[in-house]
Design a protein around this motif. Structure first.
Motif, PDB file in Angstrom:
ATOM      1  N   LYS A   1      -8.582  -0.558   4.439  1.00 17.70           N
ATOM      2  CA  LYS A   1      -7.700   0.257   3.608  1.00 17.70           C
ATOM      3  C   LYS A   1      -7.247  -0.502   2.369  1.00 17.70           C
ATOM      4  O   LYS A   1      -7.102   0.086   1.283  1.00 17.70           O
TER       5      LYS A   1
ATOM      6  N   THR B   1     -10.352  -0.781  -0.182  1.00 25.39           N
ATOM      7  CA  THR B   1     -10.720   0.494  -0.806  1.00 25.39           C
ATOM      8  C   THR B   1      -9.626   1.003  -1.742  1.00 25.39           C
ATOM      9  O   THR B   1      -9.872   1.926  -2.527  1.00 25.39           O
ATOM     10  N   SER B   2      -8.438   0.410  -1.700  1.00 25.52           N
ATOM     11  CA  SER B   2      -7.347   0.835  -2.590  1.00 25.52           C
ATOM     12  C   SER B   2      -7.321   0.049  -3.900  1.00 25.52           C
ATOM     13  O   SER B   2      -6.521   0.362  -4.785  1.00 25.52           O
TER      14      SER B   2
ATOM     15  N   HIS C   1      -1.277   4.466  -1.471  1.00 27.00           N
ATOM     16  CA  HIS C   1      -2.384   3.951  -2.276  1.00 27.00           C
ATOM     17  C   HIS C   1      -3.655   3.922  -1.426  1.00 27.00           C
ATOM     18  O   HIS C   1      -3.672   3.386  -0.314  1.00 27.00           O
ATOM     19  N   ASN C   2      -4.721   4.493  -1.965  1.00 28.63           N
ATOM     20  CA  ASN C   2      -5.992   4.597  -1.250  1.00 28.63           C
ATOM     21  C   ASN C   2      -7.107   4.747  -2.276  1.00 28.63           C
ATOM     22  O   ASN C   2      -6.900   4.498  -3.466  1.00 28.63           O
TER      23      ASN C   2
ATOM     24  N   ASN D   1      -5.983   7.007  -5.017  1.00 26.96           N
ATOM     25  CA  ASN D   1      -4.780   6.594  -5.756  1.00 26.96           C
ATOM     26  C   ASN D   1      -4.696   5.075  -5.694  1.00 26.96           C
ATOM     27  O   ASN D   1      -4.031   4.509  -4.842  1.00 26.96           O
ATOM     28  N   ARG D   2      -5.400   4.420  -6.595  1.00 25.82           N
ATOM     29  CA  ARG D   2      -5.597   2.976  -6.511  1.00 25.82           C
ATOM     30  C   ARG D   2      -4.325   2.199  -6.836  1.00 25.82           C
ATOM     31  O   ARG D   2      -3.443   2.668  -7.560  1.00 25.82           O
TER      32      ARG D   2
ATOM     33  N   LEU E   1       0.813  -1.214   0.000  1.00 26.63           N
ATOM     34  CA  LEU E   1       0.000   0.000   0.000  1.00 26.63           C
ATOM     35  C   LEU E   1       0.846   1.264   0.000  1.00 26.63           C
ATOM     36  O   LEU E   1       0.334   2.349  -0.279  1.00 26.63           O
TER      37      LEU E   1
END
Length: 618
Positions: free
Chosen positions: A291, A294-295, A265-266, A269-270, A254
């Motif tokens: 988290k 959702t990323s 990454h979130n 910002n996948r 992540l």
């Protein structure tokens, strides 16, 4: 603040953080009648306390009217929770307590579950992500190509359902797939073949694949297993090239931001991957799983591997267990069973009355390829998992299997002498290793696992005993802090050094620097990273480790040391996890009463995730 209950009782039951949080909620709520203030304070302190114990929420209805603890002087309950209707009424409508969706410090849902807002939001985010993924089906895959690939990947056909093969089909058809199974049931074996099938379906298009695990230790083990499996795969060189050589920790995947609790990454910002595989998923807590999900970019696949019967995460949540909590495991919706059955020419168990989106994404592998039907470890693990304490004790004590053994726990004053009688030869061989490679090989053959950290039978005491024994016998020389072959475990993430909680290193003279002691940590390429021991921040010597810390590891031989009295951490899941760390033999040190009582207790963590993800679909 003047507590609404006896101060000594409050300070015994609640931590300083619990008390400060409750004080803050009462102050934030403003002027209230005394009884209502008292009920708010207690609910706030309890929800903080429950989260600290690993729960996601507090179910008010389950403890309403119940005493929390008794006054030892006169036997009169010192803290009694209010009755359900009164408690709910007093919490509703306060400025600090809202309904689901309200931005308030406390969230009270329709089932009288009280959340800290942050954990309610994590649970909602995760449930929504899983619902979105489970509603998606790829029925339009190239069936002929899939059938051909399955024939190569799973060639054995004995006329029964091959559940590894079914798992592979689920992963091709689904965005979200959960594969649960005990050690040796072939989860990683199946995933290696799943990846080749997904690469086939891409038909030459780029497909990004990521492999990850919760800890550095589990990621290293996954790396080794995937590398071995890749050598056996019947697929093209291009397919092998696309399967990653290295697994990462989830934090590295992540993109942890140093000095912050956020990730690169979130949702905004996948992750760039089409397929994400997570091993040892039972160790993942709710915030991290939320988290992660959702990323993920739209239409990417998530494959979770784990053992639903193992210990839950140390941090709040039992996410993997909640996802797998169904009474109809390996039973699918009629439509989905028909689609999969057509591919393998087998009839799968299904429910004709209703389908569940999540049940079509779950599979449990039950056949053990490591433990045969006569394996003592396999039989014992099954009995422990089923809570059969009498049968398990009888099995351990009748000495009918040479891979399991029982020892009555000795008194603390005799522990060093008996440990020396049993295991000194193993430590002598290890502490006279001639190279880091030999040291790691010998060290990983055997491990002492403790249920507790503190006390005469906890890891701190046992590690001191082993060190004292080895110094007395001349295997450890000098009185300094560091010595050759000292095993150390990192106890907190160090992102600068790229060391993670649970990573194990061994001190050894470095021939490249004239024998200077360095800590050797295994690296992904089969070699070692070398660090000066003074650079380590949080670590401990680790001849023995807690069962929690052993998750994600396997050893040839394991000795499990239980305390001589009951503790809250002693549960069925802890014993099952400890036993299944062993490949060849298990020895349990304990008392019959403590062992039996532990098997009668299961870990339960309050959450609403099960309700959130188990949604019927048409």
């Amino acid at each position: 603040m003047t507590y609404p209950f006896d101060r000594s009782i409050v300070e015994t039951y609640f931590s300083p953080m619990d008390r400060h949080f409750a004080d803050f909620m009462v102050d934030l709520a403003g002027e209230l009648p005394a009884d209502r203030q008292k009920n708010l304070w207690l609910a706030s302190a309890l929800v903080s306390n429950f989260v600290g114990k690993g729960h996601i929420c507090l179910n008010l209805s389950e403890i309403a009217g119940m005493p929390l603890m008794d006054d030892e002087d006169d036997g009169v309950p010192a803290i009694v929770c209010p009755e359900n209707d009164e408690w709910i009424h007093d919490l509703q409508g306060l400025s600090v307590t809202g309904k689901p969706g309200d931005f308030t410090p406390l969230v009270l849902d329709e089932k009288n579950r009280l959340y800290l807002y942050r954990y309610w939001l994590y649970e909602q985010q995760l449930a929504r992500s899983i619902q979105d993924m489970t509603q998606f089906r790829r029925y339009s895959v190239d069936r002929a190509l899939l059938a051909e690939g399955l024939g190569r990947a799973f060639p054995d056909n004995d006329g029964t359902i091959n559940w590894q093969c079914v798992a592979a089909i689920l992963a091709v058809l689904n965005r979200f797939t959960v594969i649960s199974g005990g050690p040796g049931t072939g989860k990683t074996y199946a995933v290696g073949r799943i990846l080749t099938l997904l690469i086939d379906q891409a038909k030459g298009d780029d497909i990004g694949i990521a492999l990850a695990a919760p800890t550095g230790k589990a990621a290293a083990r996954l790396t080794d297993m995937v590398r071995r499996i890749k050598e056996e795969l019947d697929c093209t060189p291009e397919a092998k090239r696309l399967i990653p050589e290295k697994a990462l920790t989830i934090h590295r995947l992540l993109g942890h931001v140093y000095g912050a609790k956020t990730f690169r990454h979130n949702a905004s910002n996948r992750l760039p991957f089409d397929v994400v595989v997570i091993d040892e998923a039972s160790m993942i807590d709710l915030p991290l799983m939320a988290k992660l999900t959702t990323s993920l970019k739209e239409n990417s696949r998530l494959i979770l591997l784990g053992d639903k019967d193992q210990l839950a995460s140390v941090e709040p949540g039992a996410v993997f267990g909640d996802i797998c909590a169904t009474d109809s495991m390996n039973t699918f919706s009629a439509e989905f069973a028909r689609a999969v059955g057509e591919i393998i020419s087998r009839e799968l168990p299904h429910d004709d009355t209703q389908g569940n989106a999540l049940s079509d994404s779950l599979i449990v592998l039950q056949k053990s390829y490591r433990f045969g039907p006569d394996s003592g470890i396999g039989i014992l693990a099954s009995m422990v998992n089923g809570g059969k304490h009498s049968e398990a004790l009888e099995l351990l004590k009748d000495r009918g299997h040479n891979d399991i053994q029982w020892r009555d726990i000795p008194p603390p004053e005799s522990l060093e002498r008996i440990l020396e009688d049993c295991y000194f030869s193993l430590y002598r061989e290890y502490l006279t290793s001639r190279s880091p490679e030999e040291a790691f090989s010998l060290f990983n053959r055997f491990r002492l696992l403790c249920a507790l950290r503190h006390g005469p039978y906890g890891v701190i005491a046992i590690n001191r005993i082993i060190e004292h024994m080895c110094r007395r016998q001349g295997l450890i020389r000098g009185d300094g802090r560091w010595y050759s072959c000292q095993p150390v475990m990192v106890t907190s993430n160090d992102y600068q050094l790229k060391l993670y909680n649970g990573d194990v290193g061994i001190l050894f003279p470095d021939v490249e620097t004239d024998g200077e002691l360095k800590v050797f940590f295994p690296s992904g390429g089969g070699g070692f990273r070398k660090l000066l021991p003074g650079r380590l921040k949080d670590f401990e010597t680790v001849y023995a480790m807690t069962v929690h810390k052993s998750q994600g590891s396997e050893f040839d031989d394991v000795a499990i040391i239980l305390p001589d009295r009951l503790s809250d951490v002693l549960t069925r899941e802890l014993l099952y996890t400890a036993i299944t760390r062993a490949r060849k033999s298990v020895e349990i040190w304990g008392s019959s009463s403590v062992f039996s009582e532990a098997l009668s207790r299961t870990t339960r963590r309050e959450s609403g995730l099960k309700d959130g993800v188990n949604t019927n679909w048409q």
